[in-house]
Design an enzyme around this catalytic site. Structure first.
Site, PDB file in Angstrom:
ATOM      1  N   ASP A   1      77.545  63.525  48.906  1.00 55.61           N
ATOM      2  CA  ASP A   1      79.155  64.581  48.580  1.00 55.61           C
ATOM      3  C   ASP A   1      78.614  65.227  50.438  1.00 55.61           C
ATOM      4  OD1 ASP A   1      78.023  65.877  47.453  1.00 55.61           O
ATOM      5  OD2 ASP A   1      79.224  66.145  46.232  1.00 55.61           O
ATOM      6  N   HIS A   2      79.448  66.689  50.641  1.00 53.69           N
ATOM      7  CA  HIS A   2      79.648  67.341  51.079  1.00 53.69           C
ATOM      8  C   HIS A   2      78.441  67.863  50.630  1.00 53.69           C
ATOM      9  CE1 HIS A   2      82.284  67.988  47.478  1.00 53.69           C
ATOM     10  NE2 HIS A   2      82.129  69.930  47.793  1.00 53.69           N
TER      11      HIS A   2
ATOM     12  N   CYS B   1      74.013  64.468  45.977  1.00 54.20           N
ATOM     13  CA  CYS B   1      74.744  65.649  46.002  1.00 54.20           C
ATOM     14  C   CYS B   1      74.144  66.725  46.181  1.00 54.20           C
ATOM     15  CB  CYS B   1      75.989  65.460  44.973  1.00 54.20           C
ATOM     16  SG  CYS B   1      75.012  65.231  43.630  1.00 54.20           S
ATOM     17  N   GLY B   2      75.740  67.998  45.326  1.00 55.75           N
ATOM     18  CA  GLY B   2      74.868  69.120  45.766  1.00 55.75           C
ATOM     19  C   GLY B   2      73.321  68.890  44.775  1.00 55.75           C
ATOM     20  N   THR B   3      73.162  68.790  43.636  1.00 53.15           N
ATOM     21  CA  THR B   3      72.969  68.824  42.208  1.00 53.15           C
ATOM     22  C   THR B   3      71.867  67.173  41.612  1.00 53.15           C
ATOM     23  OG1 THR B   3      74.436  67.904  40.724  1.00 53.15           O
ATOM     24  CG2 THR B   3      73.581  70.764  40.628  1.00 53.15           C
ATOM     25  N   GLY B   4      72.477  66.351  42.598  1.00 57.58           N
ATOM     26  CA  GLY B   4      72.087  64.933  42.292  1.00 57.58           C
ATOM     27  C   GLY B   4      73.415  64.011  40.597  1.00 57.58           C
ATOM     28  N   ILE B   5      73.232  65.113  40.208  1.00 58.32           N
ATOM     29  CA  ILE B   5      73.611  64.907  39.036  1.00 58.32           C
ATOM     30  C   ILE B   5      74.759  64.268  38.760  1.00 58.32           C
ATOM     31  CG2 ILE B   5      74.270  65.536  36.649  1.00 58.32           C
ATOM     32  CD1 ILE B   5      72.549  68.385  37.203  1.00 58.32           C
ATOM     33  N   GLY B   6      75.580  64.798  39.506  1.00 58.38           N
ATOM     34  CA  GLY B   6      77.361  63.873  39.680  1.00 58.38           C
ATOM     35  C   GLY B   6      76.781  62.279  40.268  1.00 58.38           C
ATOM     36  N   MET B   7      76.073  62.464  41.077  1.00 62.87           N
ATOM     37  CA  MET B   7      75.801  61.155  42.048  1.00 62.87           C
ATOM     38  C   MET B   7      74.850  60.129  40.659  1.00 62.87           C
ATOM     39  SD  MET B   7      76.283  60.444  44.789  1.00 62.87           S
ATOM     40  CE  MET B   7      76.583  61.135  46.553  1.00 62.87           C
TER      41      MET B   7
ATOM     42  N   ARG C   1      55.620  45.564  29.469  1.00 62.02           N
ATOM     43  CA  ARG C   1      56.414  46.429  27.963  1.00 62.02           C
ATOM     44  C   ARG C   1      57.660  46.799  28.548  1.00 62.02           C
ATOM     45  NH1 ARG C   1      52.161  49.254  29.124  1.00 62.02           N
ATOM     46  NH2 ARG C   1      52.616  51.977  29.284  1.00 62.02           N
ATOM     47  N   HIS C   2      57.397  47.478  29.819  1.00 65.34           N
ATOM     48  CA  HIS C   2      58.882  47.991  30.890  1.00 65.34           C
ATOM     49  C   HIS C   2      59.755  47.135  30.722  1.00 65.34           C
ATOM     50  CE1 HIS C   2      55.770  51.632  30.626  1.00 65.34           C
ATOM     51  NE2 HIS C   2      55.120  50.648  31.389  1.00 65.34           N
TER      52      HIS C   2
ATOM     53  N   HIS D   1      57.732  52.430  35.316  1.00 65.04           N
ATOM     54  CA  HIS D   1      58.492  52.437  34.204  1.00 65.04           C
ATOM     55  C   HIS D   1      59.623  51.913  34.977  1.00 65.04           C
ATOM     56  CE1 HIS D   1      55.454  55.264  32.203  1.00 65.04           C
ATOM     57  NE2 HIS D   1      54.623  53.994  33.055  1.00 65.04           N
TER      58      HIS D   1
HETATM   59  C1  RB5 Z   1      79.517  69.490  44.647  1.00 68.12           C
HETATM   60  O1  RB5 Z   1      80.329  70.964  44.857  1.00 68.12           O
HETATM   61  C2  RB5 Z   1      79.253  69.376  43.719  1.00 68.12           C
HETATM   62  O2  RB5 Z   1      80.344  69.283  42.770  1.00 68.12           O
HETATM   63  C3  RB5 Z   1      78.700  67.841  43.941  1.00 68.12           C
HETATM   64  O3  RB5 Z   1      77.924  68.065  45.265  1.00 68.12           O
HETATM   65  C4  RB5 Z   1      76.900  68.020  42.518  1.00 68.12           C
HETATM   66  O4  RB5 Z   1      76.177  68.911  42.733  1.00 68.12           O
HETATM   67  C5  RB5 Z   1      77.654  67.069  41.410  1.00 68.12           C
HETATM   68  O5  RB5 Z   1      77.516  66.427  40.530  1.00 68.12           O
END
Ligand code: RB5
Length: 150
Positions: free
Chosen positions: A8-9, A65-71, A132-133, A98
């Site tokens: 993303d951006h 993405c910013g954190t990688g979490i949303g992705m 096992r994995h 694993h």
């Molecule tokens: C965008 O502002 C941000 O929310 C996105 O890049 C990401 O970090 C979401 O998990």
């Protein structure tokens, strides 16, 4: 190996750096966007990249993405996708050995380019251990099958 790249951006600049790096290393890169710093929704780009993996067009995908979490949350909704959020080299190695992860997620606001490159290198170079994995992955796949609509 063909690798899909998406961001993303928030991950755009790191994606562009990784595209240059992967090309230099001899990988064939399929960049599914985004294409600028303009605000977009990470889930749309996660979907494009994981579909490239699910159809077999690409062997792996890297999502930024910013954190990688949303992705990673979005990517792991797709059957057959094992997306790993890694911000250290040890996790990148372990998730290949694993979990046989086929998608790597990175947070561009969390780590710098040098560490991201080291993580990507380890993740691409490391083979799945199996044994096992594999049994554990089979159990994850069985759970997925319970929720897939006919
Ligand atoms: C965008 O502002 C941000 O929310 C996105 O890049 C990401 O970090 C979401 O998990």
């Amino acid at each position: 190996m063909r690798v899909a790249l998406a961001s993303d951006h928030g991950g755009y600049l790191l994606k562009e750096e990784l595209k240059r790096t992967l090309t230099e290393w001899g990988y064939s890169v399929v960049d599914v966007g985004c294409d600028s710093l303009e605000s977009v929704d990470y889930v749309d780009y996660a979907e494009k990249a994981v579909e490239a993996v699910r159809t077999g067009d690409c062997e792996r995908a890297i999502l930024v993405c910013g954190t990688g979490i949303g992705m990673s949350i979005a990517a792991n909704k797709f059957p057959g996708i094992r997306a790993a959020l890694c911000h250290d080299v040890f996790s990148a190695q372990a998730t290949r050995e694993h979990n046989d992860s086929n998608v790597l997620c990175l947070g561009a606001r969390v780590i710098g380019v040098g560490l991201a490159q080291a993580i990507v290198k380890m993740w691409l170079d490391t083979e799945f251990t199996g044994g096992r994995h594999q049994r554990r992955i089979d159990k994850i796949t069985a759970i997925e099958k319970r929720f897939v609509q006919p």
